[in-house]
Scaffold this motif. Structure first.
Motif, mmCIF file in Angstrom:
data_model
loop_
_atom_site.group_PDB
_atom_site.id
_atom_site.type_symbol
_atom_site.label_atom_id
_atom_site.label_comp_id
_atom_site.label_asym_id
_atom_site.label_seq_id
_atom_site.Cartn_x
_atom_site.Cartn_y
_atom_site.Cartn_z
ATOM 1 N N MET A 1 61.238 47.131 46.723
ATOM 2 C CA MET A 1 61.178 48.599 46.649
ATOM 3 C C MET A 1 59.784 49.028 46.247
ATOM 4 O O MET A 1 59.286 48.636 45.190
ATOM 5 C CB MET A 1 62.194 49.109 45.623
ATOM 6 C CG MET A 1 62.223 50.619 45.471
ATOM 7 S SD MET A 1 63.505 51.102 44.261
ATOM 8 C CE MET A 1 63.174 52.856 44.176
ATOM 9 N N SER A 2 59.121 49.786 47.090
ATOM 10 C CA SER A 2 57.766 50.241 46.812
ATOM 11 C C SER A 2 57.780 51.739 46.510
ATOM 12 O O SER A 2 58.822 52.368 46.470
ATOM 13 C CB SER A 2 56.855 49.949 48.011
ATOM 14 O OG SER A 2 57.341 50.590 49.165
ATOM 15 N N GLY A 3 56.606 52.315 46.348
ATOM 16 C CA GLY A 3 56.507 53.735 46.062
ATOM 17 C C GLY A 3 56.660 54.060 44.604
ATOM 18 O O GLY A 3 56.959 55.204 44.238
ATOM 19 N N GLY A 4 56.462 53.068 43.739
ATOM 20 C CA GLY A 4 56.618 53.288 42.312
ATOM 21 C C GLY A 4 55.401 53.949 41.689
ATOM 22 O O GLY A 4 54.425 54.291 42.358
ATOM 23 N N GLU A 5 55.483 54.114 40.377
ATOM 24 C CA GLU A 5 54.392 54.711 39.619
ATOM 25 C C GLU A 5 53.903 53.713 38.586
ATOM 26 O O GLU A 5 54.687 53.235 37.755
ATOM 27 C CB GLU A 5 54.861 55.981 38.923
ATOM 28 C CG GLU A 5 53.778 56.641 38.074
ATOM 29 C CD GLU A 5 54.287 57.844 37.299
ATOM 30 O OE1 GLU A 5 53.556 58.299 36.390
ATOM 31 O OE2 GLU A 5 55.406 58.304 37.581
ATOM 32 N N LEU A 6 52.625 53.383 38.635
ATOM 33 C CA LEU A 6 52.036 52.444 37.684
ATOM 34 C C LEU A 6 51.728 53.178 36.386
ATOM 35 O O LEU A 6 50.986 54.163 36.371
ATOM 36 C CB LEU A 6 50.762 51.834 38.263
ATOM 37 C CG LEU A 6 50.096 50.740 37.419
ATOM 38 C CD1 LEU A 6 50.981 49.495 37.353
ATOM 39 C CD2 LEU A 6 48.731 50.384 38.016
ATOM 40 N N ILE A 7 52.312 52.703 35.289
ATOM 41 C CA ILE A 7 52.074 53.308 33.981
ATOM 42 C C ILE A 7 50.899 52.638 33.284
ATOM 43 O O ILE A 7 50.066 53.301 32.661
ATOM 44 C CB ILE A 7 53.343 53.196 33.112
ATOM 45 C CG1 ILE A 7 54.469 54.041 33.720
ATOM 46 C CG2 ILE A 7 53.066 53.628 31.675
ATOM 47 C CD1 ILE A 7 55.784 53.907 32.987
ATOM 48 N N ALA A 8 50.841 51.308 33.378
ATOM 49 C CA ALA A 8 49.772 50.558 32.715
ATOM 50 C C ALA A 8 49.675 49.177 33.349
ATOM 51 O O ALA A 8 50.630 48.692 33.966
ATOM 52 C CB ALA A 8 50.028 50.439 31.216
ATOM 53 N N ALA A 9 48.532 48.543 33.178
ATOM 54 C CA ALA A 9 48.334 47.173 33.655
ATOM 55 C C ALA A 9 47.392 46.465 32.698
ATOM 56 O O ALA A 9 46.426 47.059 32.194
ATOM 57 C CB ALA A 9 47.754 47.163 35.066
ATOM 58 N N TYR A 10 47.693 45.201 32.447
ATOM 59 C CA TYR A 10 46.932 44.426 31.468
ATOM 60 C C TYR A 10 46.727 43.006 31.978
ATOM 61 O O TYR A 10 47.571 42.455 32.683
ATOM 62 C CB TYR A 10 47.677 44.338 30.130
ATOM 63 C CG TYR A 10 48.097 45.657 29.560
ATOM 64 C CD1 TYR A 10 47.281 46.363 28.683
ATOM 65 C CD2 TYR A 10 49.340 46.207 29.888
ATOM 66 C CE1 TYR A 10 47.673 47.580 28.146
ATOM 67 C CE2 TYR A 10 49.741 47.423 29.367
ATOM 68 C CZ TYR A 10 48.910 48.109 28.496
ATOM 69 O OH TYR A 10 49.307 49.313 27.975
ATOM 70 N N ILE A 11 45.617 42.399 31.572
ATOM 71 C CA ILE A 11 45.411 40.963 31.721
ATOM 72 C C ILE A 11 45.964 40.287 30.470
ATOM 73 O O ILE A 11 45.771 40.770 29.354
ATOM 74 C CB ILE A 11 43.918 40.634 31.872
ATOM 75 C CG1 ILE A 11 43.367 41.199 33.192
ATOM 76 C CG2 ILE A 11 43.674 39.130 31.813
ATOM 77 C CD1 ILE A 11 41.864 41.074 33.313
ATOM 78 N N PHE A 12 46.670 39.176 30.665
ATOM 79 C CA PHE A 12 47.112 38.395 29.514
ATOM 80 C C PHE A 12 46.928 36.916 29.851
ATOM 81 O O PHE A 12 46.269 36.573 30.820
ATOM 82 C CB PHE A 12 48.562 38.740 29.128
ATOM 83 C CG PHE A 12 49.615 38.342 30.136
ATOM 84 C CD1 PHE A 12 50.378 37.197 29.954
ATOM 85 C CD2 PHE A 12 49.865 39.125 31.264
ATOM 86 C CE1 PHE A 12 51.357 36.829 30.869
ATOM 87 C CE2 PHE A 12 50.850 38.762 32.180
ATOM 88 C CZ PHE A 12 51.591 37.610 31.984
ATOM 89 N N GLY A 13 47.483 36.027 29.047
ATOM 90 C CA GLY A 13 47.324 34.592 29.300
ATOM 91 C C GLY A 13 45.945 34.104 28.902
ATOM 92 O O GLY A 13 45.265 34.684 28.049
ATOM 93 N N SER A 14 45.487 33.028 29.538
ATOM 94 C CA SER A 14 44.238 32.386 29.127
ATOM 95 C C SER A 14 43.032 33.315 29.290
ATOM 96 O O SER A 14 42.110 33.284 28.467
ATOM 97 C CB SER A 14 44.015 31.088 29.916
ATOM 98 O OG SER A 14 43.946 31.351 31.308
ATOM 99 N N VAL A 15 43.035 34.153 30.319
ATOM 100 C CA VAL A 15 41.918 35.089 30.492
ATOM 101 C C VAL A 15 41.951 36.140 29.390
ATOM 102 O O VAL A 15 40.910 36.525 28.841
ATOM 103 C CB VAL A 15 41.961 35.745 31.883
ATOM 104 C CG1 VAL A 15 40.822 36.737 32.042
ATOM 105 C CG2 VAL A 15 41.879 34.681 32.977
ATOM 106 N N GLY A 16 43.146 36.581 29.023
ATOM 107 C CA GLY A 16 43.280 37.520 27.915
ATOM 108 C C GLY A 16 42.801 36.926 26.602
ATOM 109 O O GLY A 16 42.226 37.619 25.758
#
Length: 231
Positions: A1-16
């Motif tokens: 299902m596409s057409g959503g709304e992005l609220i936030a995005a983060y890098i995590f894991g080893s790069v974080g």
């Protein structure tokens, strides 16, 4: 299902954490509004800085309500995010507003859950010898998650690193060698990313690892139960 709304995005894991190496993926958490689906992955990844463009991206999609629930429950992944995220897109300070997760109290139950998964490996390998690569990768997933859970009680601070299984304190060392552990890791990576799995991974290899791990994991669980009783 596409057409959503992005609220936030983060890098995590080893790069974080800032300790990525040549084996690292770019782990991205995408938080979307509940009930509206995802945004396109290309839209999300357009927010990744060019300095990380050489890394393969691995996106974890979550609705905002589920993230908030994990923080209220004190789940281990919530603590992973609390300690290690780097914002890519965060116009309203989503994680900052949620605040600190509740205390993590599920180390014993999480270890038990992953041990149950491990218990099925000998039967799977015996029924289909061609499963050896997959089951070796499953060993990696289980013991890494077990170690991350155990690190909450056995280390000075939670250890979400790839090699956390070798950093636990107060118990005997993991019975796998670094080379054996990395073979299981490369089996998992081969399954996820494609590519050629490491040599020498056959049913005997998998069953041998499983046999050595069983008593060590039992001792680990007993130690965690003791720590929990002491409060």
């Amino acid at each position: 299902m596409s057409g959503g709304e992005l609220i936030a995005a983060y890098i995590f894991g080893s790069v974080g954490r800032g300790n990525q190496d040549h084996l690292s993926d770019l782990d991205v958490l995408a938080v979307v509004r509940n009930g509206q689906g995802r945004v396109s992955e290309s839209e999300l990844l357009s927010k990744v800085p060019n300095r990380f463009s050489n890394l393969k991206s691995s996106v974890s999609w979550y609705g905002a309500n589920r993230i908030e629930q994990m923080f209220r429950n004190g789940e281990l992944f919530a603590w992973h995010l609390f300690r290690e995220t780097v914002p890519l897109f965060d116009p309203h300070g989503f994680l900052e507003k949620i605040g600190k997760p509740a205390a993590y109290t599920d180390s014993v139950s999480d270890v038990i859950s992953f041990r149950k998964v491990l218990q099925g490996i000998p039967n799977e390998v015996s029924e289909n010898r061609g499963n050896a690569i997959y089951e070796a990768g499953l060993i990696y997933v289980c013991i890494r998650n077990i170690a991350m859970a155990a690190s909450w009680s056995l280390c000075n601070q939670p250890d979400f690193s790839r090699y956390s299984v070798f950093n636990l304190e107060g118990i005997p060392p993991c019975p796998l060698s670094l080379a054996e552990f990395e073979k299981t890791m490369f089996c998992r990576m081969a399954g996820q990313r494609g590519g050629v799995p490491p040599e020498g991974v056959d049913p005997n290899f998998v069953l041998g690892l499983h046999k050595r791990l069983a008593p060590w994991l039992e001792a680990l669980q007993i130690k965690l139960e003791e720590v929990k009783r002491r409060g």
